[in-house]
Design an enzyme around this catalytic site. Structure first.
Site, short mmCIF file in Angstrom:
data_model
loop_
_atom_site.label_atom_id
_atom_site.label_comp_id
_atom_site.label_asym_id
_atom_site.label_seq_id
_atom_site.Cartn_x
_atom_site.Cartn_y
_atom_site.Cartn_z
N ARG A 357 0.83 -1.21 0.00
CA ARG A 357 0.00 0.00 0.00
C ARG A 357 0.86 1.26 0.00
NH1 ARG A 357 -2.20 3.18 4.34
NH2 ARG A 357 -4.01 4.39 3.62
N SER A 369 -6.96 2.49 0.29
CA SER A 369 -6.99 2.09 1.69
C SER A 369 -6.85 0.57 1.79
CB SER A 369 -8.31 2.53 2.33
OG SER A 369 -9.39 1.80 1.75
N SER A 460 -18.00 -5.69 6.11
CA SER A 460 -18.17 -4.72 7.18
C SER A 460 -16.84 -4.53 7.88
CB SER A 460 -19.23 -5.21 8.18
OG SER A 460 -19.40 -4.28 9.23
N ASN A 461 -16.36 -3.30 7.91
CA ASN A 461 -15.02 -3.02 8.44
C ASN A 461 -15.11 -2.06 9.62
OD1 ASN A 461 -12.33 -2.33 8.90
ND2 ASN A 461 -11.81 -2.26 6.73
N GLY A 485 -11.32 -6.62 11.03
CA GLY A 485 -10.83 -5.94 12.22
C GLY A 485 -9.62 -5.05 11.94
N HIS A 512 -25.36 -21.66 6.50
CA HIS A 512 -25.05 -23.08 6.32
C HIS A 512 -25.95 -23.75 5.28
CE1 HIS A 512 -22.83 -26.56 7.29
NE2 HIS A 512 -22.56 -26.25 8.55
N ASP A 516 -21.05 -24.65 3.03
CA ASP A 516 -20.55 -25.61 4.02
C ASP A 516 -19.25 -25.11 4.62
OD1 ASP A 516 -22.68 -27.34 3.57
OD2 ASP A 516 -21.63 -28.31 1.89
#
Length: 539
Positions: A357, A369, A460-461, A485, A512, A516
């Site tokens: 980066r 980013s 989702s960050n 994270g 599920h 799987d």
């Protein structure tokens, strides 16, 4: 030969549309590519182009009326052509009411029929419009006209809040605003009494008090708190009794937290990076106009301070749930309790990603980013694992060969998920620009329906907030969502030695029914290869 135009399906979830405005009238010439009408769906108003040429011979759905997808919208043909066979319903599914009624009546006429008293001459009852196919109730965010003011056809009467957007509601009648059925901040079911328009001085108290929807009076339900008793600029907050030990304060706002601005002002603010919520408006009813943007000077930043509460006093604020918050609660609860979630946790080495980066951003006018890199890596991995890029429906499973990645963006009212379409085909720079643009639009409530639908996978960050690990709820009908994270510097073991390193934890929630455990694990292994060796994303 005359061509029948049906209500289009403008989104994959759309079942019903509302004609916001006709841009052509019966008898007008229509060219291919002309904008025929503006159609309102659940999240946006979209222009509908004509794919036919000829004369507009018939309009099946009047402005303000709603109809199911594939209902008769219009007929285009040769001037003077006989279309009686088409109107008879032999080959066309009729509109929600008979075609003749659709031509001669409007939403106000339907309201007349439901009123239990005769309307005075010239009086029109305006009901809560159905602004989306899923809308069951609406909230009046702002009244742009006051009782006693003159209303012209096409004037913006009010701003109505639905589940994911606040939409301007135009008046289709002219006259004086005689009565307001809902105050700002109040909610009511679709077709409930919204307003009454008619000749100045007309007594409409009997109409308002006796108006019913399907046999039930259309007054707001008791659950709709807080109720603002007067639509005036002065709003008195409830005062605690002297003997009370609990202070209850109700949050009241004349605009219900919404920004009223002209289209030009919004465009100028976006270009200058100005937050409209911080700009005082000098136009009618506090509307922000061009000169307000030109004369705006940002105020110095002041650190936020919590509300002062005396020692020993219990205190709370009550804020009514917005329609967006209600929709989020409904959809996420449905996902959590219908999709069998399970979670896969991984930790990636980020040293190469950090170096990559830094080198990539050294290129002039280039900035990406870590989130952009993750979007790109997921897109490439999903192409190799279509089972993870799938969607579950009650009667089938859809394995998508295209990759549309939803990127969760937090906004004051909740959460929206703009979609980076064909993400695997875009460069890192293109993805970065798209995500930045969508985030800005999300904060200013400018995302369109098309920009928020069609995702096949979601990211989702919360790493930018220092969250190291978390789980998310799947954005149905997708089969998985990835929770990202923060990058953490810590000792790691490499080649049998403890050395300084940087790692990042990711958690993927899987449905599920479609994914799987082994399938999800294989996807994360492929993703690991791209993240830990980002140069492979450029091949």
């Amino acid at each position: 030969m005359a061509e029948v135009i049906n209500m289009p399906r403008l989104s994959d979830t759309m079942e019903e549309g509302t004609v916001a405005a006709w841009l052509k009238k019966v008898g007008d010439k229509v060219e291919e590519g002309d904008i025929l009408a503006e159609i309102e769906t659940d999240k946006a108003t979209m222009e509908f182009e004509s794919f036919n040429e000829g004369t507009l011979l018939h309009i099946g759905i009047q402005e303000g009326e709603s109809a199911k997808v594939d209902s008769l919208l219009a007929i285009i043909g040769e001037e003077g052509e006989d279309i009686s066979a088409l109107l008879s319903g032999g080959t066309v599914d009729a509109t929600p009411s008979a075609v003749k009624e659709s031509q001669e009546s409007s939403a106000s006429a339907e309201t007349e029929a439901s009123a239990s008293v005769d309307l005075p001459e010239g009086v029109i009852v305006v009901t809560m419009p159905r602004l989306s196919d899923t809308m069951e109730e609406g909230t009046v965010a702002t009244w742009l006209k006051k009782v006693g003011e003159e209303v012209e056809e096409g004037d913006i009467l009010a701003e109505i809040e639905t589940d994911k957007a606040t939409m301007e509601f135009e008046s289709f009648q002219s006259g004086t605003l005689l009565h307001v059925g809902l105050q700002e901040g109040e909610s009511a079911k679709v077709d409930a009494l919204l307003a009454i328009i008619g000749p100045a001085g007309t007594d409409v108290s009997a109409v308002a008090s006796n108006f019913k929807v399907g046999g039930a009076e259309s007054k707001p339900e008791a659950k709709q708190e807080p109720k603002v008793e007067a639509p005036k600029s002065e709003v008195k907050a409830p005062v605690a009794k002297p003997t009370a030990t609990v202070t209850k304060r109700v949050a009241v706002s004349n605009t219900n937290g919404r920004v009223i601005a002209s289209p030009l002002a919004k465009k100028m603010a976006e270009e200058k990076g100005i937050n409209l919520s911080q700009v005082p408006g000098t136009g009618e009813n506090g509307r922000i106009i061009k000169r307000d943007i030109e004369n705006y000077t940002p105020a110095p930043q002041v650190a936020s301070v919590g509300k002062f509460v005396p020692t020993g006093v219990e205190d709370f604020d009550e804020v009514p749930n917005s329609n967006m918050r209600k929709a989020i609660a409904k959809n996420l609860a449905k996902s959590k309790f219908t999709a069998p979630h399970y979670y896969l946790n991984v930790e990636f080495d980020m040293d190469n990603a950090i170096a990559f980066r830094a080198q990539y951003n050294s290129i002039p006018d280039t900035k990406i980013s870590f989130n952009d890199m993750i979007v790109k890596a997921c897109a490439l991995a999903l192409k190799q694992h279509p089972q993870v890029n799938s969607q579950w429906f009650d009667d089938r499973m859809k394995l998508n060969n295209h990759v549309h990645i939803g990127v969760a963006v937090a906004v004051p009212d909740g959460l929206v998920v703009p979609v980076v379409k064909f993400a695997n085909e875009q460069s890192l720079t293109q993805i970065g620009a798209a995500v930045k643009d969508y985030a800005g639009k999300a904060r200013n409530k400018k995302l369109t329906l098309d920009e928020m639908e069609g995702s096949t996978f979601t990211i989702s960050n919360l790493g930018m907030f220092g969250i190291e690990s978390f789980t998310s709820i799947i954005n149905q009908p997708n089969s998985a969502i990835l929770s990202v994270g923060a990058i953490v510097s810590k000792p790691v073991v490499k080649n049998g030695q403890v050395v300084p390193g940087n790692t990042m934890k990711l958690t993927m929630a899987c449905d599920h029914r479609t994914v799987d455990g082994a399938t999800g694990a294989q996807f994360l292994q492929t993703l690991k290869g791209y993240i830990e060796n980002p140069v492979t994303m450029l091949v």
